[in-house]
Scaffold this motif. Structure first.
Motif, PDB file in Angstrom:
ATOM      1  N   GLY A   1       0.716  -1.269   0.070  1.00  0.00           N
ATOM      2  CA  GLY A   1       0.175   0.122  -0.108  1.00  0.00           C
ATOM      3  C   GLY A   1       0.817   1.306   0.137  1.00  0.00           C
ATOM      4  O   GLY A   1       1.999   1.393   0.210  1.00  0.00           O
ATOM      5  N   PRO A   2       0.220   2.380  -0.240  1.00  0.00           N
ATOM      6  CA  PRO A   2       0.758   3.667  -0.340  1.00  0.00           C
ATOM      7  C   PRO A   2       1.564   4.189   0.586  1.00  0.00           C
ATOM      8  O   PRO A   2       2.548   4.988   0.722  1.00  0.00           O
ATOM      9  N   ASP A   3       0.863   3.843   1.940  1.00  0.00           N
ATOM     10  CA  ASP A   3       1.700   4.404   3.245  1.00  0.00           C
ATOM     11  C   ASP A   3       3.120   3.817   3.481  1.00  0.00           C
ATOM     12  O   ASP A   3       4.086   4.313   3.988  1.00  0.00           O
ATOM     13  N   THR A   4       3.486   2.629   2.750  1.00  0.00           N
ATOM     14  CA  THR A   4       4.972   2.073   2.648  1.00  0.00           C
ATOM     15  C   THR A   4       5.821   3.043   2.074  1.00  0.00           C
ATOM     16  O   THR A   4       6.957   3.147   3.024  1.00  0.00           O
ATOM     17  N   ALA A   5       5.511   3.681   1.165  1.00  0.00           N
ATOM     18  CA  ALA A   5       6.359   4.702   0.609  1.00  0.00           C
ATOM     19  C   ALA A   5       6.496   6.094   2.013  1.00  0.00           C
ATOM     20  O   ALA A   5       7.678   6.439   1.967  1.00  0.00           O
ATOM     21  N   THR A   6       5.723   6.338   2.401  1.00  0.00           N
ATOM     22  CA  THR A   6       5.777   7.385   3.459  1.00  0.00           C
ATOM     23  C   THR A   6       6.760   6.933   4.468  1.00  0.00           C
ATOM     24  O   THR A   6       7.527   7.649   5.148  1.00  0.00           O
ATOM     25  N   GLU A   7       6.142   5.467   5.072  1.00  0.00           N
ATOM     26  CA  GLU A   7       7.132   5.185   6.125  1.00  0.00           C
ATOM     27  C   GLU A   7       8.501   4.887   5.639  1.00  0.00           C
ATOM     28  O   GLU A   7       9.379   5.412   6.566  1.00  0.00           O
ATOM     29  N   LEU A   8       8.740   4.451   4.674  1.00  0.00           N
ATOM     30  CA  LEU A   8      10.272   4.269   3.944  1.00  0.00           C
ATOM     31  C   LEU A   8      10.971   5.699   4.051  1.00  0.00           C
ATOM     32  O   LEU A   8      12.107   5.944   4.516  1.00  0.00           O
ATOM     33  N   ALA A   9      10.276   6.839   3.673  1.00  0.00           N
ATOM     34  CA  ALA A   9      10.834   8.203   3.717  1.00  0.00           C
ATOM     35  C   ALA A   9      11.171   8.417   5.042  1.00  0.00           C
ATOM     36  O   ALA A   9      12.248   9.186   5.185  1.00  0.00           O
ATOM     37  N   ILE A  10      10.183   8.633   5.653  1.00  0.00           N
ATOM     38  CA  ILE A  10      10.589   8.861   7.346  1.00  0.00           C
ATOM     39  C   ILE A  10      11.647   8.144   7.928  1.00  0.00           C
ATOM     40  O   ILE A  10      12.254   8.644   8.659  1.00  0.00           O
TER      41      ILE A  10
ATOM     42  N   SER B   1      14.229   6.634   6.423  1.00  0.00           N
ATOM     43  CA  SER B   1      15.412   6.981   5.801  1.00  0.00           C
ATOM     44  C   SER B   1      15.701   8.581   6.575  1.00  0.00           C
ATOM     45  O   SER B   1      17.016   8.633   6.654  1.00  0.00           O
ATOM     46  N   ALA B   2      14.733   9.385   6.292  1.00  0.00           N
ATOM     47  CA  ALA B   2      15.307  10.850   6.873  1.00  0.00           C
ATOM     48  C   ALA B   2      15.762  10.489   8.240  1.00  0.00           C
ATOM     49  O   ALA B   2      16.735  11.264   9.052  1.00  0.00           O
ATOM     50  N   ARG B   3      14.985   9.871   9.249  1.00  0.00           N
ATOM     51  CA  ARG B   3      15.528   9.609  10.663  1.00  0.00           C
ATOM     52  C   ARG B   3      16.836   9.223  10.786  1.00  0.00           C
ATOM     53  O   ARG B   3      17.677   9.685  11.690  1.00  0.00           O
ATOM     54  N   GLN B   4      17.314   8.257   9.798  1.00  0.00           N
ATOM     55  CA  GLN B   4      18.604   7.645   9.823  1.00  0.00           C
ATOM     56  C   GLN B   4      19.517   8.864   9.241  1.00  0.00           C
ATOM     57  O   GLN B   4      20.676   8.917  10.057  1.00  0.00           O
ATOM     58  N   HIS B   5      19.234   9.255   8.268  1.00  0.00           N
ATOM     59  CA  HIS B   5      20.187  10.601   7.974  1.00  0.00           C
ATOM     60  C   HIS B   5      20.301  11.594   8.963  1.00  0.00           C
ATOM     61  O   HIS B   5      21.447  12.198   9.082  1.00  0.00           O
ATOM     62  N   PHE B   6      19.246  12.050   9.489  1.00  0.00           N
ATOM     63  CA  PHE B   6      19.446  13.036  10.766  1.00  0.00           C
ATOM     64  C   PHE B   6      20.083  12.572  11.909  1.00  0.00           C
ATOM     65  O   PHE B   6      20.987  13.081  12.311  1.00  0.00           O
ATOM     66  N   THR B   7      20.157  11.187  12.332  1.00  0.00           N
ATOM     67  CA  THR B   7      20.672  10.507  13.368  1.00  0.00           C
ATOM     68  C   THR B   7      22.320  10.650  13.114  1.00  0.00           C
ATOM     69  O   THR B   7      23.149  11.149  13.838  1.00  0.00           O
TER      70      THR B   7
END
Length: 62
Positions: free
Chosen positions: A13-22, A24-30
């Motif tokens: 489902g489409p929420d998967t792309a959103t969860e993946l983006a979030i 990934s952003a968390r990992q990059h910010f960390t």
């Protein structure tokens, strides 16, 4: 990578792309936060310095 995300969205489902983006952003910010701590500058200064025109103005305080 695009194909992988498309397949994940198709299967989960489409929420998967959103969860993946979030995630990934968390990992990059960390990572950025860790780098800022190592070089002893505030993370907001590091983020500003990542703009190519500002890189030459970054001072290493280590």
């Amino acid at each position: 990578m695009t194909g992988l995300v498309a397949e994940l969205v198709k299967c989960n489902g489409p929420d998967t792309a959103t969860e993946l983006a979030i995630a990934s952003a968390r990992q990059h910010f960390t990572i950025l936060h860790s780098v800022a701590q190592v070089i002893n500058i505030p993370v907001d200064e590091l983020l500003a310095a990542l703009e190519p025109k500002h890189l030459e103005n970054t001072k290493y305080n280590g």
